[in-house]
Design a protein around this motif. Structure first.
Motif, PDB file in Angstrom:
ATOM      1  N   TRP A  41      27.285   5.383 -12.674  1.00  0.00           N
ATOM      2  CA  TRP A  41      27.172   5.817 -11.280  1.00  0.00           C
ATOM      3  C   TRP A  41      28.517   6.377 -10.841  1.00  0.00           C
ATOM      4  CZ3 TRP A  41      22.943   5.913  -8.137  1.00  0.00           C
ATOM      5  CH2 TRP A  41      23.150   6.047  -6.756  1.00  0.00           C
ATOM      6  N   GLU A  42      28.500   7.459 -10.132  1.00  0.00           N
ATOM      7  CA  GLU A  42      29.729   8.135  -9.692  1.00  0.00           C
ATOM      8  C   GLU A  42      30.712   7.193  -9.015  1.00  0.00           C
ATOM      9  OE1 GLU A  42      31.055  11.285  -6.216  1.00  0.00           O
ATOM     10  OE2 GLU A  42      29.004  11.381  -6.951  1.00  0.00           O
ATOM     11  N   ALA A  43      31.937   7.223  -9.506  1.00  0.00           N
ATOM     12  CA  ALA A  43      33.059   6.544  -8.863  1.00  0.00           C
ATOM     13  C   ALA A  43      34.032   7.588  -8.327  1.00  0.00           C
ATOM     14  CB  ALA A  43      33.766   5.621  -9.848  1.00  0.00           C
ATOM     15  N   TYR A  44      34.266   8.643  -9.114  1.00  0.00           N
ATOM     16  CA  TYR A  44      35.150   9.728  -8.696  1.00  0.00           C
ATOM     17  C   TYR A  44      34.701  10.995  -9.412  1.00  0.00           C
ATOM     18  CZ  TYR A  44      39.288  12.699  -8.397  1.00  0.00           C
ATOM     19  OH  TYR A  44      40.132  13.751  -8.188  1.00  0.00           O
ATOM     20  N   VAL A  45      34.190  11.930  -8.649  1.00  0.00           N
ATOM     21  CA  VAL A  45      33.771  13.234  -9.182  1.00  0.00           C
ATOM     22  C   VAL A  45      34.382  14.295  -8.271  1.00  0.00           C
ATOM     23  CG1 VAL A  45      31.823  14.749  -9.693  1.00  0.00           C
ATOM     24  CG2 VAL A  45      31.636  12.305 -10.152  1.00  0.00           C
ATOM     25  N   PRO A  46      35.499  14.857  -8.683  1.00  0.00           N
ATOM     26  CA  PRO A  46      36.170  15.839  -7.824  1.00  0.00           C
ATOM     27  C   PRO A  46      35.414  17.164  -7.774  1.00  0.00           C
ATOM     28  CG  PRO A  46      37.289  15.683  -9.930  1.00  0.00           C
ATOM     29  CD  PRO A  46      36.221  14.631  -9.931  1.00  0.00           C
ATOM     30  N   ASP A  47      35.575  17.849  -6.640  1.00  0.00           N
ATOM     31  CA  ASP A  47      35.031  19.200  -6.499  1.00  0.00           C
ATOM     32  C   ASP A  47      35.902  20.150  -7.298  1.00  0.00           C
ATOM     33  OD1 ASP A  47      33.023  18.350  -4.787  1.00  0.00           O
ATOM     34  OD2 ASP A  47      34.227  18.683  -2.990  1.00  0.00           O
ATOM     35  N   GLY A  48      35.286  20.988  -8.092  1.00  0.00           N
ATOM     36  CA  GLY A  48      36.018  21.973  -8.872  1.00  0.00           C
ATOM     37  C   GLY A  48      36.063  23.314  -8.158  1.00  0.00           C
ATOM     38  N   LEU A  53      30.572  18.787 -11.825  1.00  0.00           N
ATOM     39  CA  LEU A  53      29.309  18.073 -12.047  1.00  0.00           C
ATOM     40  C   LEU A  53      28.367  18.187 -10.848  1.00  0.00           C
ATOM     41  CD1 LEU A  53      30.642  14.918 -13.898  1.00  0.00           C
ATOM     42  CD2 LEU A  53      29.045  16.611 -14.811  1.00  0.00           C
ATOM     43  N   ARG A  54      28.920  18.135  -9.650  1.00  0.00           N
ATOM     44  CA  ARG A  54      28.082  18.222  -8.449  1.00  0.00           C
ATOM     45  C   ARG A  54      27.364  19.575  -8.386  1.00  0.00           C
ATOM     46  NH1 ARG A  54      28.307  14.520  -5.434  1.00  0.00           N
ATOM     47  NH2 ARG A  54      30.430  13.923  -5.887  1.00  0.00           N
ATOM     48  N   LYS A  55      28.100  20.659  -8.680  1.00  0.00           N
ATOM     49  CA  LYS A  55      27.480  21.985  -8.693  1.00  0.00           C
ATOM     50  C   LYS A  55      26.452  22.096  -9.820  1.00  0.00           C
ATOM     51  CE  LYS A  55      31.422  24.512  -6.749  1.00  0.00           C
ATOM     52  NZ  LYS A  55      32.667  23.756  -6.891  1.00  0.00           N
ATOM     53  N   ALA A  56      26.742  21.491 -10.956  1.00  0.00           N
ATOM     54  CA  ALA A  56      25.853  21.591 -12.115  1.00  0.00           C
ATOM     55  C   ALA A  56      24.460  21.052 -11.817  1.00  0.00           C
ATOM     56  CB  ALA A  56      26.456  20.855 -13.305  1.00  0.00           C
ATOM     57  N   VAL A  57      24.384  19.979 -11.040  1.00  0.00           N
ATOM     58  CA  VAL A  57      23.079  19.395 -10.728  1.00  0.00           C
ATOM     59  C   VAL A  57      22.623  19.722  -9.300  1.00  0.00           C
ATOM     60  CG1 VAL A  57      23.301  17.545 -12.417  1.00  0.00           C
ATOM     61  CG2 VAL A  57      24.059  17.153 -10.061  1.00  0.00           C
ATOM     62  N   ALA A  58      23.335  20.650  -8.649  1.00  0.00           N
ATOM     63  CA  ALA A  58      23.001  21.081  -7.279  1.00  0.00           C
ATOM     64  C   ALA A  58      22.841  19.878  -6.345  1.00  0.00           C
ATOM     65  CB  ALA A  58      21.742  21.948  -7.282  1.00  0.00           C
ATOM     66  N   ALA A  59      23.801  18.974  -6.394  1.00  0.00           N
ATOM     67  CA  ALA A  59      23.737  17.750  -5.591  1.00  0.00           C
ATOM     68  C   ALA A  59      24.061  18.031  -4.133  1.00  0.00           C
ATOM     69  CB  ALA A  59      24.712  16.714  -6.135  1.00  0.00           C
ATOM     70  N   PRO A  60      23.145  17.716  -3.244  1.00  0.00           N
ATOM     71  CA  PRO A  60      23.448  17.870  -1.818  1.00  0.00           C
ATOM     72  C   PRO A  60      24.316  16.707  -1.325  1.00  0.00           C
ATOM     73  CG  PRO A  60      21.223  17.034  -2.099  1.00  0.00           C
ATOM     74  CD  PRO A  60      21.767  17.281  -3.482  1.00  0.00           C
ATOM     75  N   ASP A  61      24.830  16.832  -0.114  1.00  0.00           N
ATOM     76  CA  ASP A  61      25.582  15.734   0.496  1.00  0.00           C
ATOM     77  C   ASP A  61      24.722  14.475   0.492  1.00  0.00           C
ATOM     78  OD1 ASP A  61      27.737  17.387   0.982  1.00  0.00           O
ATOM     79  OD2 ASP A  61      27.202  17.760   3.076  1.00  0.00           O
ATOM     80  N   GLY A  62      25.366  13.345   0.257  1.00  0.00           N
ATOM     81  CA  GLY A  62      24.654  12.074   0.280  1.00  0.00           C
ATOM     82  C   GLY A  62      24.087  11.658  -1.067  1.00  0.00           C
TER      83      GLY A  62
END
Length: 119
Positions: A41-48, A53-62
């Protein structure tokens, strides 16, 4: 050794429901020949700047990023497990209802080890 890897995002409010589904799938995988299962589970995933990773899975806020892998002894064992999954074998008791994440944004891949150290 053969490795199946996944990355996805899960609404923070669905953490417990995801854990229950992941526990079921881990047990299912182990009963079908997997050697190891890991979910993180995410502990630290910085924005690139260009990708992350967030962009890769199109993760919305929350939503939190979740990644994991299943280590299989070989590709053949995984193929047999995928066939059993396709037939729905052993899925009695899987948590009812909709999945606790959007499966259309799940990234999945299979890999052969290139380098291993440790353990």
């Amino acid at each position: 050794m053969y490795i199946a890897v996944a990355a996805l995002s899960v609404p923070e409010s669905n953490r417990q429901a995801y854990l229950e589904a992941a526990e079921f799938m881990a047990n299912w995988s182990m009963s079908h020949g997997a050697l190891e299962v890991m979910e993180a589970w995410e502990a630290y995933v910085p924005d690139g700047k260009n990708t992350d990773l967030r962009k890769a899975v199109a993760a919305p806020d929350g939503e939190k990023i979740v990644t994991g892998w299943v280590i299989w002894p070989d590709k053949e064992t995984l193929e047999k497990a995928k066939e059993a999954m396709g037939r729905g074998e052993g899925f009695e008791g899987y948590p009812a209802g909709d999945p606790p994440f959007d499966p259309s944004r799940l990234i999945f891949g299979e890999f052969e080890p290139l380098l291993t150290k440790g353990r």
